[in-house]
Scaffold this motif. Structure first.
Motif, PDB file in Angstrom:
ATOM      1  N   GLU A 329       0.788  -1.299  -0.091  1.00 18.78           N
ATOM      2  CA  GLU A 329       0.091   0.283  -0.165  1.00 18.78           C
ATOM      3  C   GLU A 329       0.888   1.304  -0.096  1.00 18.78           C
ATOM      4  O   GLU A 329       0.409   2.342  -0.750  1.00 18.78           O
ATOM      5  CB  GLU A 329      -1.135  -0.125   1.244  1.00 18.78           C
ATOM      6  N   ARG A 330       2.030   1.164   0.765  1.00 19.74           N
ATOM      7  CA  ARG A 330       2.842   2.411   0.791  1.00 19.74           C
ATOM      8  C   ARG A 330       3.430   2.613  -0.609  1.00 19.74           C
ATOM      9  O   ARG A 330       3.775   3.668  -0.906  1.00 19.74           O
ATOM     10  CB  ARG A 330       4.030   2.209   2.079  1.00 19.74           C
ATOM     11  N   ALA A 331       3.769   1.426  -1.278  1.00 22.88           N
ATOM     12  CA  ALA A 331       4.398   1.542  -2.578  1.00 22.88           C
ATOM     13  C   ALA A 331       3.592   2.147  -3.771  1.00 22.88           C
ATOM     14  O   ALA A 331       4.228   3.132  -4.242  1.00 22.88           O
ATOM     15  CB  ALA A 331       4.943   0.120  -3.113  1.00 22.88           C
ATOM     16  N   VAL A 332       2.524   2.002  -3.714  1.00 24.42           N
ATOM     17  CA  VAL A 332       1.534   2.301  -4.979  1.00 24.42           C
ATOM     18  C   VAL A 332       0.839   3.525  -4.467  1.00 24.42           C
ATOM     19  O   VAL A 332       0.636   4.245  -5.586  1.00 24.42           O
ATOM     20  CB  VAL A 332       0.440   1.220  -5.270  1.00 24.42           C
ATOM     21  N   ARG A 333       0.640   4.187  -3.210  1.00 28.49           N
ATOM     22  CA  ARG A 333      -0.134   5.311  -3.067  1.00 28.49           C
ATOM     23  C   ARG A 333       0.674   6.741  -3.477  1.00 28.49           C
ATOM     24  O   ARG A 333       2.031   6.420  -3.404  1.00 28.49           O
ATOM     25  CB  ARG A 333      -0.358   5.574  -1.462  1.00 28.49           C
ATOM     26  N   PRO A 334       0.051   7.499  -3.849  1.00 20.79           N
ATOM     27  CA  PRO A 334       0.889   8.887  -4.564  1.00 20.79           C
ATOM     28  C   PRO A 334       1.571   9.352  -3.335  1.00 20.79           C
ATOM     29  O   PRO A 334       1.094   9.430  -2.060  1.00 20.79           O
ATOM     30  CB  PRO A 334      -0.333   9.608  -4.965  1.00 20.79           C
ATOM     31  N   TYR A 335       2.598  10.143  -3.757  1.00 23.26           N
ATOM     32  CA  TYR A 335       3.519  11.103  -2.613  1.00 23.26           C
ATOM     33  C   TYR A 335       2.488  11.917  -1.667  1.00 23.26           C
ATOM     34  O   TYR A 335       2.827  12.086  -0.626  1.00 23.26           O
ATOM     35  CB  TYR A 335       4.187  11.696  -3.446  1.00 23.26           C
ATOM     36  N   GLY A 343       8.144   7.222  -0.779  1.00 23.34           N
ATOM     37  CA  GLY A 343       7.915   6.869  -2.187  1.00 23.34           C
ATOM     38  C   GLY A 343       6.909   7.665  -2.757  1.00 23.34           C
ATOM     39  O   GLY A 343       6.174   8.496  -2.186  1.00 23.34           O
ATOM     40  N   SER A 344       6.754   7.565  -3.954  1.00 23.36           N
ATOM     41  CA  SER A 344       5.805   8.415  -4.935  1.00 23.36           C
ATOM     42  C   SER A 344       4.766   7.613  -5.622  1.00 23.36           C
ATOM     43  O   SER A 344       4.259   8.235  -6.573  1.00 23.36           O
ATOM     44  CB  SER A 344       6.803   9.302  -6.024  1.00 23.36           C
ATOM     45  N   GLY A 345       4.363   6.490  -5.230  1.00 17.43           N
ATOM     46  CA  GLY A 345       3.846   5.624  -6.208  1.00 17.43           C
ATOM     47  C   GLY A 345       4.207   5.070  -7.359  1.00 17.43           C
ATOM     48  O   GLY A 345       5.560   5.298  -7.621  1.00 17.43           O
ATOM     49  N   MET A 346       3.554   4.210  -8.110  1.00 16.99           N
ATOM     50  CA  MET A 346       4.121   3.382  -9.177  1.00 16.99           C
ATOM     51  C   MET A 346       3.359   3.908 -10.493  1.00 16.99           C
ATOM     52  O   MET A 346       2.196   3.956 -10.563  1.00 16.99           O
ATOM     53  CB  MET A 346       3.979   1.789  -9.008  1.00 16.99           C
ATOM     54  N   GLN A 347       4.143   4.046 -11.522  1.00 18.32           N
ATOM     55  CA  GLN A 347       3.431   4.847 -12.764  1.00 18.32           C
ATOM     56  C   GLN A 347       3.264   3.408 -13.682  1.00 18.32           C
ATOM     57  O   GLN A 347       4.094   2.640 -13.961  1.00 18.32           O
ATOM     58  CB  GLN A 347       4.443   5.802 -13.306  1.00 18.32           C
ATOM     59  N   ALA A 348       1.963   3.381 -14.249  1.00 18.27           N
ATOM     60  CA  ALA A 348       1.612   2.330 -15.080  1.00 18.27           C
ATOM     61  C   ALA A 348       2.271   2.666 -16.638  1.00 18.27           C
ATOM     62  O   ALA A 348       2.380   3.867 -16.883  1.00 18.27           O
ATOM     63  CB  ALA A 348       0.188   2.259 -15.033  1.00 18.27           C
ATOM     64  N   GLY A 349       2.616   1.544 -17.070  1.00 18.53           N
ATOM     65  CA  GLY A 349       2.924   1.661 -18.803  1.00 18.53           C
ATOM     66  C   GLY A 349       1.670   1.856 -19.617  1.00 18.53           C
ATOM     67  O   GLY A 349       0.808   1.301 -19.393  1.00 18.53           O
ATOM     68  N   VAL A 461      -0.595   2.952 -10.849  1.00 18.60           N
ATOM     69  CA  VAL A 461      -0.895   1.286 -10.520  1.00 18.60           C
ATOM     70  C   VAL A 461      -1.976   1.441  -9.333  1.00 18.60           C
ATOM     71  O   VAL A 461      -1.237   1.877  -8.253  1.00 18.60           O
ATOM     72  CB  VAL A 461       0.354   0.661 -10.148  1.00 18.60           C
ATOM     73  N   ARG A 462      -2.785   0.986  -9.430  1.00 17.44           N
ATOM     74  CA  ARG A 462      -3.847   0.897  -8.105  1.00 17.44           C
ATOM     75  C   ARG A 462      -4.164  -0.467  -7.626  1.00 17.44           C
ATOM     76  O   ARG A 462      -4.704  -0.590  -6.905  1.00 17.44           O
ATOM     77  CB  ARG A 462      -5.078   1.484  -8.756  1.00 17.44           C
ATOM     78  N   LYS A 463      -3.725  -1.472  -8.608  1.00  9.56           N
ATOM     79  CA  LYS A 463      -3.816  -2.756  -8.340  1.00  9.56           C
ATOM     80  C   LYS A 463      -3.477  -3.036  -6.729  1.00  9.56           C
ATOM     81  O   LYS A 463      -2.521  -2.808  -6.408  1.00  9.56           O
ATOM     82  CB  LYS A 463      -3.375  -3.523  -9.266  1.00  9.56           C
ATOM     83  N   LYS A 464      -4.539  -3.970  -6.196  1.00  9.51           N
ATOM     84  CA  LYS A 464      -4.167  -4.552  -4.844  1.00  9.51           C
ATOM     85  C   LYS A 464      -4.456  -3.599  -3.722  1.00  9.51           C
ATOM     86  O   LYS A 464      -3.900  -3.908  -2.591  1.00  9.51           O
ATOM     87  CB  LYS A 464      -3.032  -5.525  -4.716  1.00  9.51           C
ATOM     88  N   SER A 465      -4.883  -2.306  -4.182  1.00 13.83           N
ATOM     89  CA  SER A 465      -4.822  -1.417  -3.043  1.00 13.83           C
ATOM     90  C   SER A 465      -5.981  -1.383  -2.062  1.00 13.83           C
ATOM     91  O   SER A 465      -6.925  -1.986  -2.465  1.00 13.83           O
ATOM     92  CB  SER A 465      -4.839   0.082  -3.708  1.00 13.83           C
TER      93      SER A 465
END
Length: 773
Positions: A329-335, A343-349, A461-465
């Motif tokens: 959750e900490r990895a995917v959430r926006p800054y 972290g700043s979240g994960m950017q989807a391709g 990336v919102r998956k599994k949030s």
């Protein structure tokens, strides 16, 4: 030739405490590693040793690129595996056209999943295997009752098989060690071929399933034992192993007997898997894919979680071994939803965004990827890609203007962050400070609204949030400050390594390979029904009679269903989707040539090879009618149209505050922003009218542009994906070779300190080094 295996016995000189866990069956923190044989004569002692295997062998949330402790699988991050797929952009070392991985040097070294860190038994694959062997021997020779032995050995055999499976999928054939060897050079084991390795893994998993049957085939483990592996877990992993054995990676001639044998066995095993309580997770009111989202947020018994890792949200600095947090959750959430340092979240391709199905279940025509599949009647909207999509799309990505609620207040960490977590909407559009950068596809000098600034992501990336709109009882504790032992979103969310949807799609794949496409389609429909489809579930009518189209549909479904779960790279390797298997490995014999599938899996499947493509990114910036901004967090040109009036209203109601001071206040900025931005798209409500409204707002206020994703060269020319043929089967890294000088190197990879000599080990060659016992 005999091969020295020195790493096997590292466990004799290493000490490891039980891994910290939330699971009640792992709460005892005694050290059970260095024990005498007598401990196995007591159930509590033997159970402690089995619990130790869980601590050693369970997957971890982390980045596979760095080869950290325990990391043998990708969990969906932009690591060396995920970064090689459509899910992200930016060259990982597997697909970088300018750098070739080496097995003869520490520079640009091939990843070492064979041995990892020789000095750390926890990180050594064979250190973990040795621990499994010690447990199996100790319990087998103990005075425990037969029921107790069966219960414990069933779990130990599973983890030994799990360790070997993770070696097989990277290397093909590896040394099969079943004894607890002393650390002397006289103890050695030959490197077995892939078929022998597969047979050994299947044997262990069959033993595990049989031994655990009495305890788990009536609904699975109960109470505090939830989270332990079951007969169903063992048989599901066996299905994954058999599927791998059938795949083009290891089945170059498309041997039909493999498919048929796997189909017969996996179909028969499904009854036991179901009897262990597994099935597709389904809630009471599936709205816009909410069941799909909710399956990842079950802290108690979850039918979807066939192989699961449990976590907790404990945070402490008292030295106790009881903190085991999921960091997803900490990895995917926006800054701007958390504290600095998180972290700043994960950017989807963009490539995956373009390939995701439309709302009729069919691929967008603009994707141009699967020529065997019918394209959608809905046009892909380049400016508003969120229009008319598969329900899972909205649970996988977050675009500007979509709610993504959480339980917390980020303004307590940074006063410029939005304050209302339960009503958080991502407004991750950007502006530039000059017009030249706006039109430069390589420029990333943009700044995101709502205090994202240069920590922005264009599509998250919102998956599994753990979405508060889906789960009103979050599994995390929200801490607005960041310390070593506390931060926003330290979560108890379980990690599911193998879920029931995969069981069905693995079975669908072997059914298709064996020629029973009708049954494969039935299984596809089950998965799509849970996603929210009805009737034919958007599947084209010829799948039951066209094997290539049916297999394409299965692989496409896997790409969507398991996006950002770490599964796509393995599918691409199994099916050789980077080049279709057309490129040759240096020095490889004729048996390595792909003769099945007309000699090219990509052509047969109608899939565009990944090699030679680029993955770009997308951005949404303020429209040309707005001025450019500055680097200040509140210089959003779109909000500037309303901030003057809002600041004046604030001055009028607050004595002693100047207009310039008011303009710098977060409450003034967000009040102004609310005047110029619509309400966020709420996935709890009917989507179509909300999406139409957001589309109109985009068209009036934003410009959508494709920007550089994968790298350019020094001359600003675009570079293209290059996955080299030897990467399908990894060679042994220089460290592993240096510590095991007699171990043969894989064909296609250079021998370390071998004077330029190339490897000679053929994983496909028949071997007889495992006794079969």
């Amino acid at each position: 030739m005999k091969t020295t295996i020195k790493y096997i016995s590292l466990g004799l000189v290493a000490t490891l405490g039980l891994a910290s866990c939330s699971d009640s069956f792992l709460e005892d923190k005694k050290n059970y590693d260095n024990v005498n044989a007598g401990i196995y004569d007591y159930y509590s002692g033997a159970l402690g040793r089995v619990n130790d295997l869980y601590g050693w062998c369970l997957p971890r949330i982390g980045d596979l690129s760095y080869g950290g402790k325990y990391l043998s699988v990708s969990v969906g991050m932009n690591d060396i595996a995920g970064g090689s797929t459509e899910e992200f952009h930016g060259f990982s070392s597997f697909v970088d056209p300018q750098i070739e991985l080496s097995s003869a040097s520490g520079t640009n070294s091939v990843p070492d999943y064979f041995m990892q860190h020789a000095s750390d038994v926890q990180s050594s694959s064979y250190g973990r295997i040795r621990n499994c062997n010690d447990v199996i021997r100790g319990i087998s020779d103990s005075k425990l009752s037969q029921d107790e032995k069966d219960e414990l050995l069933g779990q130990a055999y599973f983890f030994r098989a799990w360790c070997y499976y993770n070696l097989m999928r990277w290397y093909g054939g590896v040394p099969i060690v079943t004894e607890v060897l002393d650390p002397v050079v006289e103890n050695f084991t030959e490197r077995s071929g892939v078929e022998e390795t597969k047979n050994f893994i299947v044997s262990d998993l069959n033993k595990s399933a049989e031994l655990l049957k009495a305890k788990t085939s009536n609904g699975g483990w109960s109470g505090s034992n939830y989270g332990r592996v079951t007969s169903g877990t063992a048989l599901a992993l066996k299905g994954r192993v058999l599927q791998l054995w059938c795949s083009p990676l290891f089945n170059r001639s498309n041997d039909q007997s493999r498919w048929q044998d796997a189909y017969n066995e996996m179909k028969a095993d499904l009854a036991t898997i179901n009897a262990c309580g597994y099935g597709l997770y389904q809630g009471s009111n599936n709205i816009n894919g909410s069941d799909f989202a909710m399956q990842f947020l079950q802290s108690t018994k979850n039918p979807e979680a066939v192989f699961v890792v449990l976590f907790n949200n404990v945070a402490n600095d008292d030295g106790l071994d009881n903190q085991k947090n999921s960091t997803w959750e900490r990895a995917v959430r926006p800054y701007n939803t958390k504290a600095a340092g998180c972290g700043s979240g994960m950017q989807a391709g963009l490539m995956l965004i373009q390939q995701f199905p439309m709302k009729d279940g069919k691929i967008p025509a603009a994707a141009g990827t699967y020529s065997n599949l019918e394209t959608s009647q809905y046009a892909y909207d380049e400016n508003c890609p969120f229009m008319n999509r598969d329900p899972r799309f909205y649970r996988t990505f977050t675009f500007p203007g979509f709610r993504w609620a959480y339980s917390g207040n980020a303004s307590l960490a940074n006063s410029f962050h939005p304050s209302d977590g339960p009503n958080y909407t991502a407004w991750n559009y950007v502006w530039y400070t000059n017009e030249d950068d706006q039109g430069n596809v390589e420029s990333g000098n943009s700044y995101g609204s709502d205090n994202l600034t240069d920590n922005k992501r264009s599509v998250y990336v919102r998956k599994k949030s753990d979405d508060l709109d889906v789960n009103s009882s979050p599994l995390y504790n929200y801490e607005p400050t960041y310390t070593k032992n506390a931060a926003p979103f330290f979560s108890a969310q379980p990690y599911i390594e193998l879920r029931y949807a995969e069981v069905l799609l693995n079975l669908a794949e072997v059914a298709c390979g064996a020629g029973d496409m009708s049954y494969a389609v039935q299984l596809l429909k089950q998965v799509r029904t849970r996603a929210g489809y009805t009737g034919d579930c958007g599947l084209q009518g010829n799948l039951s009679g066209n094997q290539a189209a049916c297999m394409s549909a299965i692989l496409y479904e896997r790409q969507i269903e398991f996006a950002y779960e770490g599964k796509r790279f393995e599918d691409m390797r199994r099916w050789m989707l980077f080049d279709g298997g057309a490129e040759k490995v240096q020095g490889a014999p004729a048996s390595w040539t792909l003769t099945g599938w007309n000699g090219n899996t990509c052509n047969w499947l109608g899939v565009k090879p990944m090699n030679g493509q680029r993955r770009e990114t997308i951005e949404f910036r303020t429209a040309d009618k707005y001025d450019v901004g500055t680097t200040l967090w509140n210089s959003d040109p779109l909000v500037a149209t309303a901030i003057e009036a809002e600041a004046q209203a604030y001055v009028n109601s607050h004595s002693g505050v100047t207009l310039n001071e008011a303009k710098a206040l977060p409450e003034v900025f967000y009040a102004a922003a609310a005047k110029v931005r619509p309400e966020g798209v709420d996935l709890r409500k009917e989507l179509d009218p909300q999406l139409e409204s957001l589309k109109a707002w985009y068209n009036d206020n934003l410009v959508t542009a494709v920007k550089k994703g994968d790298s350019y060269d020094s001359n600003h020319q675009p570079l293209y994906i290059k996955f080299r043929p030897q990467y399908y089967l990894l060679g042994l890294a220089s460290g592993a070779q240096n510590n095991n000088k007699g171990l043969p190197q894989t064909i296609g990879w250079e021998v370390y300190n071998g004077g330029g000599a190339m490897g000679t080990f053929d994983p496909f060659a028949e071997t007889h080094y495992w006794s079969g016992e």
